[in-house]
Structure formats: C-alpha cells, structure tokens
Design a protein around this motif. Structure first.
Motif, PDB file in Angstrom:
ATOM      1  N   ILE A  12     -30.354  58.654 -33.830  1.00  0.00           N
ATOM      2  CA  ILE A  12     -29.338  57.928 -34.598  1.00  0.00           C
ATOM      3  C   ILE A  12     -28.682  57.003 -33.580  1.00  0.00           C
ATOM      4  N   MET A  13     -29.084  55.742 -33.618  1.00  0.00           N
ATOM      5  CA  MET A  13     -28.634  54.772 -32.617  1.00  0.00           C
ATOM      6  C   MET A  13     -27.246  54.296 -33.035  1.00  0.00           C
ATOM      7  N   ASP A  14     -26.218  54.702 -32.315  1.00  0.00           N
ATOM      8  CA  ASP A  14     -24.868  54.340 -32.749  1.00  0.00           C
ATOM      9  C   ASP A  14     -24.043  53.807 -31.582  1.00  0.00           C
ATOM     10  N   GLY A  15     -23.130  52.915 -31.897  1.00  0.00           N
ATOM     11  CA  GLY A  15     -22.173  52.422 -30.901  1.00  0.00           C
ATOM     12  C   GLY A  15     -22.372  50.968 -30.481  1.00  0.00           C
ATOM     13  N   ASN A  16     -23.234  50.255 -31.184  1.00  0.00           N
ATOM     14  CA  ASN A  16     -23.462  48.842 -30.836  1.00  0.00           C
ATOM     15  C   ASN A  16     -22.192  48.005 -30.993  1.00  0.00           C
ATOM     16  N   GLY A  17     -21.482  48.253 -32.089  1.00  0.00           N
ATOM     17  CA  GLY A  17     -20.270  47.476 -32.371  1.00  0.00           C
ATOM     18  C   GLY A  17     -19.221  47.698 -31.296  1.00  0.00           C
ATOM     19  N   ARG A  18     -19.005  48.969 -30.931  1.00  0.00           N
ATOM     20  CA  ARG A  18     -18.001  49.285 -29.903  1.00  0.00           C
ATOM     21  C   ARG A  18     -18.402  48.723 -28.554  1.00  0.00           C
ATOM     22  N   TRP A  19     -19.692  48.754 -28.244  1.00  0.00           N
ATOM     23  CA  TRP A  19     -20.190  48.204 -26.980  1.00  0.00           C
ATOM     24  C   TRP A  19     -19.816  46.721 -26.888  1.00  0.00           C
ATOM     25  N   ASP A  26     -18.880  39.505 -30.205  1.00  0.00           N
ATOM     26  CA  ASP A  26     -19.148  39.768 -31.609  1.00  0.00           C
ATOM     27  C   ASP A  26     -20.069  40.981 -31.733  1.00  0.00           C
ATOM     28  N   ARG A  27     -19.914  41.754 -32.808  1.00  0.00           N
ATOM     29  CA  ARG A  27     -20.718  42.977 -32.994  1.00  0.00           C
ATOM     30  C   ARG A  27     -22.222  42.708 -32.884  1.00  0.00           C
ATOM     31  N   LEU A  28     -22.620  41.527 -33.298  1.00  0.00           N
ATOM     32  CA  LEU A  28     -24.053  41.212 -33.302  1.00  0.00           C
ATOM     33  C   LEU A  28     -24.669  41.262 -31.897  1.00  0.00           C
ATOM     34  N   GLY A  30     -23.918  43.378 -29.675  1.00  0.00           N
ATOM     35  CA  GLY A  30     -24.200  44.796 -29.462  1.00  0.00           C
ATOM     36  C   GLY A  30     -25.526  45.189 -30.089  1.00  0.00           C
ATOM     37  N   HIS A  31     -25.763  44.679 -31.283  1.00  0.00           N
ATOM     38  CA  HIS A  31     -27.037  44.985 -31.961  1.00  0.00           C
ATOM     39  C   HIS A  31     -28.205  44.402 -31.172  1.00  0.00           C
ATOM     40  N   LYS A  32     -28.013  43.170 -30.639  1.00  0.00           N
ATOM     41  CA  LYS A  32     -29.089  42.527 -29.855  1.00  0.00           C
ATOM     42  C   LYS A  32     -29.412  43.362 -28.631  1.00  0.00           C
ATOM     43  N   TYR A  56     -33.152  55.589 -36.480  1.00  0.00           N
ATOM     44  CA  TYR A  56     -32.334  55.274 -37.655  1.00  0.00           C
ATOM     45  C   TYR A  56     -31.704  53.908 -37.394  1.00  0.00           C
ATOM     46  N   ALA A  57     -32.258  52.896 -38.032  1.00  0.00           N
ATOM     47  CA  ALA A  57     -31.843  51.524 -37.740  1.00  0.00           C
ATOM     48  C   ALA A  57     -30.836  50.994 -38.753  1.00  0.00           C
ATOM     49  N   PHE A  58     -30.916  51.502 -39.985  1.00  0.00           N
ATOM     50  CA  PHE A  58     -30.046  50.972 -41.045  1.00  0.00           C
ATOM     51  C   PHE A  58     -30.007  51.985 -42.182  1.00  0.00           C
ATOM     52  N   GLU A  61     -25.973  53.395 -46.619  1.00  0.00           N
ATOM     53  CA  GLU A  61     -24.540  53.092 -46.591  1.00  0.00           C
ATOM     54  C   GLU A  61     -24.235  51.816 -45.813  1.00  0.00           C
ATOM     55  N   ASN A  62     -25.112  51.453 -44.867  1.00  0.00           N
ATOM     56  CA  ASN A  62     -24.874  50.249 -44.071  1.00  0.00           C
ATOM     57  C   ASN A  62     -24.953  48.959 -44.910  1.00  0.00           C
ATOM     58  N   TRP A  63     -25.500  49.065 -46.137  1.00  0.00           N
ATOM     59  CA  TRP A  63     -25.485  47.891 -47.028  1.00  0.00           C
ATOM     60  C   TRP A  63     -24.047  47.494 -47.353  1.00  0.00           C
ATOM     61  N   ASN A  64     -23.110  48.421 -47.181  1.00  0.00           N
ATOM     62  CA  ASN A  64     -21.708  48.119 -47.499  1.00  0.00           C
ATOM     63  C   ASN A  64     -20.980  47.378 -46.380  1.00  0.00           C
ATOM     64  N   ARG A  65     -21.677  47.033 -45.310  1.00  0.00           N
ATOM     65  CA  ARG A  65     -21.047  46.257 -44.228  1.00  0.00           C
ATOM     66  C   ARG A  65     -20.934  44.790 -44.643  1.00  0.00           C
ATOM     67  N   PRO A  66     -20.100  44.003 -43.919  1.00  0.00           N
ATOM     68  CA  PRO A  66     -19.977  42.584 -44.279  1.00  0.00           C
ATOM     69  C   PRO A  66     -21.346  41.906 -44.325  1.00  0.00           C
ATOM     70  N   GLU A  68     -22.465  39.134 -43.449  1.00  0.00           N
ATOM     71  CA  GLU A  68     -22.914  38.451 -42.236  1.00  0.00           C
ATOM     72  C   GLU A  68     -23.571  39.431 -41.251  1.00  0.00           C
ATOM     73  N   GLU A  69     -22.976  40.621 -41.132  1.00  0.00           N
ATOM     74  CA  GLU A  69     -23.537  41.615 -40.209  1.00  0.00           C
ATOM     75  C   GLU A  69     -24.869  42.147 -40.753  1.00  0.00           C
ATOM     76  N   VAL A  70     -24.924  42.384 -42.068  1.00  0.00           N
ATOM     77  CA  VAL A  70     -26.169  42.877 -42.671  1.00  0.00           C
ATOM     78  C   VAL A  70     -27.283  41.859 -42.424  1.00  0.00           C
ATOM     79  N   GLY A  72     -27.445  39.564 -40.112  1.00  0.00           N
ATOM     80  CA  GLY A  72     -27.741  39.527 -38.680  1.00  0.00           C
ATOM     81  C   GLY A  72     -28.677  40.667 -38.283  1.00  0.00           C
ATOM     82  N   LEU A  73     -28.412  41.851 -38.818  1.00  0.00           N
ATOM     83  CA  LEU A  73     -29.256  43.019 -38.506  1.00  0.00           C
ATOM     84  C   LEU A  73     -30.664  42.832 -39.061  1.00  0.00           C
ATOM     85  N   MET A  74     -30.739  42.305 -40.284  1.00  0.00           N
ATOM     86  CA  MET A  74     -32.062  42.075 -40.895  1.00  0.00           C
ATOM     87  C   MET A  74     -32.857  41.067 -40.067  1.00  0.00           C
TER      88      MET A  74
END
Ligand code: IPE
Ligand code: IPE
Ligand code: MG
Length: 233
Positions: A12-19, A26-28, A30-32, A56-58, A61-66, A68-70, A72-74
């Motif tokens: 479960i890859m977590d913490g990109n946004g906080r990083w 920008d959170r993106l 972190g995802h990169k 676990y990439a998405f 529930e992650n569909w409920n994110r803004p 723009e972020e969704v 960006g992740l796609m």
C-alpha cells in the motif's frame, strides 16, 4: 520449513502527498517521485526472485479526490506503463492490472492491454497494478459473479477455496507480506479476503523515500516472522 523469501509481496504505497508538502511542492510531484520507488521495488523483487509484486496504486475511494489529482495520477500511470515495457521484457517480467476496470478510461484500458500483451510471456516476477480497486468491491463482484454462474445448489455449497476463484486475484497466491508506508496503520479497503493470513509490515517512511534498501529491510523482517496459521508449532 517454508521458504523465507515471500512468493507474493504487496504494497500500500502511501505518503506521496505529504512527501511533496514537506518540500513545498504540489502533490503531483510526490506521485511522480513515487513512480521511482515502484521501479526500485520492482528491480529488487526481480533480483530477489519474488514471484508476485502487487501494488495498490489507486483505490475505489481515491476517485473522490479532486479531479485534477485524479487526472494527474491517471496520466502518470499511463506514461509509466508505456515507458516500462522494455524494462519488463529485459527482466522477463510480466504485468497485469486488476480492479474495477470499467471506471477507467478507454486510453487507460488500451495501455494496460498493450503492456499486458507485450509482457505475457514473462516467466519471472509478475507485477500487479491494483487500480480502481477495493476489497469490498472485489468480494461483492465475486459474489455476484458466482451467483450468476452457478446453480443455487452449487452456490450454496461454495467453499472458501472456491470463492477465491471469483475474486479478481483468482490464480494468484495470497500476499505473504503486506507493506504499508507513511505511518498509517490501516488496510484502507485493500485485499480484505486475500490478506487473512498475510504478515503486515508498517513503516513511517513516505512512499517516495521507500527504495531498494527499505524494501529489503521489510523482507528481512518478514524472514523473522513465525507464521502459524492458527496451529501450535
Ligand atoms: C499515495 O499517496 C498515493 C495514492 C493513494 C494514490 P497519497 O496521495 O495518499 O499521499 P498522502 O497520504 O496524502 O501523503
Ligand atoms: C490507500 O491510500 C490507497 C492507495 C495507496 C492506493 P489512501 O491515502 O487513499 O488511504 P487513506 O485515505 O489514508 O486511508
Ligand atoms: Mg494517503
């Protein structure tokens, strides 16, 4: 004695946004940077002879994110899938994606098909992208599929083992080790059925900082675990 190398490692890859936030980015970003960690763990998994690496990439529930972020992740996942085909081929590795694929775009599905087909002959590590996935969704779709395919008598005599054949992970051994980064100590609707006897490993490290060394620390910890499955040893 069972092998100390897990057959199936899941993350479960977590913490990109906080990083990213910690760096005023920008959170993106972190995802990169998180994509680099996926590459690093995949390299280590191939080297160590791990048969399955699921990530676990998405989540559903992650569909409920803004939006723009969704988006960006796609875009990031599509880019990474396209770019990594040669690496998979060099390593004889295989790629599959599992989840509620009908919610993903046509381009996303086409890209998944491209890399899945191109790497289908891979005999070493199988990387499984868990995308638009949730454990409760999986159990529910399995139940509906079984109900549609089986007679009432067969449905009522389903065993635990048989039920696994209707989950999207059919044919894949259950995870031996589940790693979650970023300090959150929860499952977040991941593989609920499949993790019944999985060893859990939680670390405070944020996903973009989780590389080969951290992956191997998790494997070392796993090798010390005593898996009893409810028995007395
Ligand atoms: C993990 O990082 C990536 C996804 C869930 C898609 P997050 O985006 O959840 O990062 P944090 O938890 O907000 O730091
Ligand atoms: C879990 O991370 C989902 C993925 C890693 C894809 P989240 O960041 O979405 O989980 P919560 O919201 O902290 O439980
Ligand atoms: Mg998170």
């Amino acid at each position: 004695m069972e092998s100390r190398i897990p057959r199936h490692v899941s993350i479960i890859m977590d913490g990109n946004g906080r990083w990213a936030k910690n760096r005023g980015l920008d959170r993106l970003y972190g995802h990169k940077e998180g994509v680099e960690s996926v590459r690093a763990c995949m390299r280590a998994a191939v080297e160590d002879g791990i048969e399955y690496l699921s990530i676990y990439a998405f989540s559903e529930e992650n569909w409920n994110r803004p939006e723009e972020e969704v988006q960006g992740l796609m875009d990031l996942m599509i880019m990474a899938m396209k770019a990594e085909i040669p690496t998979f081929l060099e390593n004889s590795a295989r790629f599959i994606a599992l989840g509620n694929m009908s919610r993903l775009s046509e381009l996303f599905n086409r890209t998944v098909k491209e890399i899945t087909d191109a790497t289908a002959a891979g005999t070493k590590c199988c990387m499984i992208l868990m995308v638009s996935y949730s454990g409760q969704w999986d159990i529910l779709q399995a139940m509906k599929k079984a109900a549609a395919q089986l007679s009432e008598k067969d449905f009522l005599s389903l065993t635990q083992e048989d039920f696994g054949k209707y989950l999207v992970t059919a044919g894949i051994p259950d995870p031996d080790l589940l790693i979650r980064t970023s300090g959150e100590v929860r499952i977040s609707n991941y593989m609920l059925w499949q993790t019944a006897y999985t060893e859990l490993y939680f670390t405070d490290i944020l996903w973009p900082d989780f590389r080969e060394e951290q992956f191997r620390e998790a494997l070392a910890e796993y090798s010390k675990r005593d898996r009893r499955y409810g028995k007395v040893k």
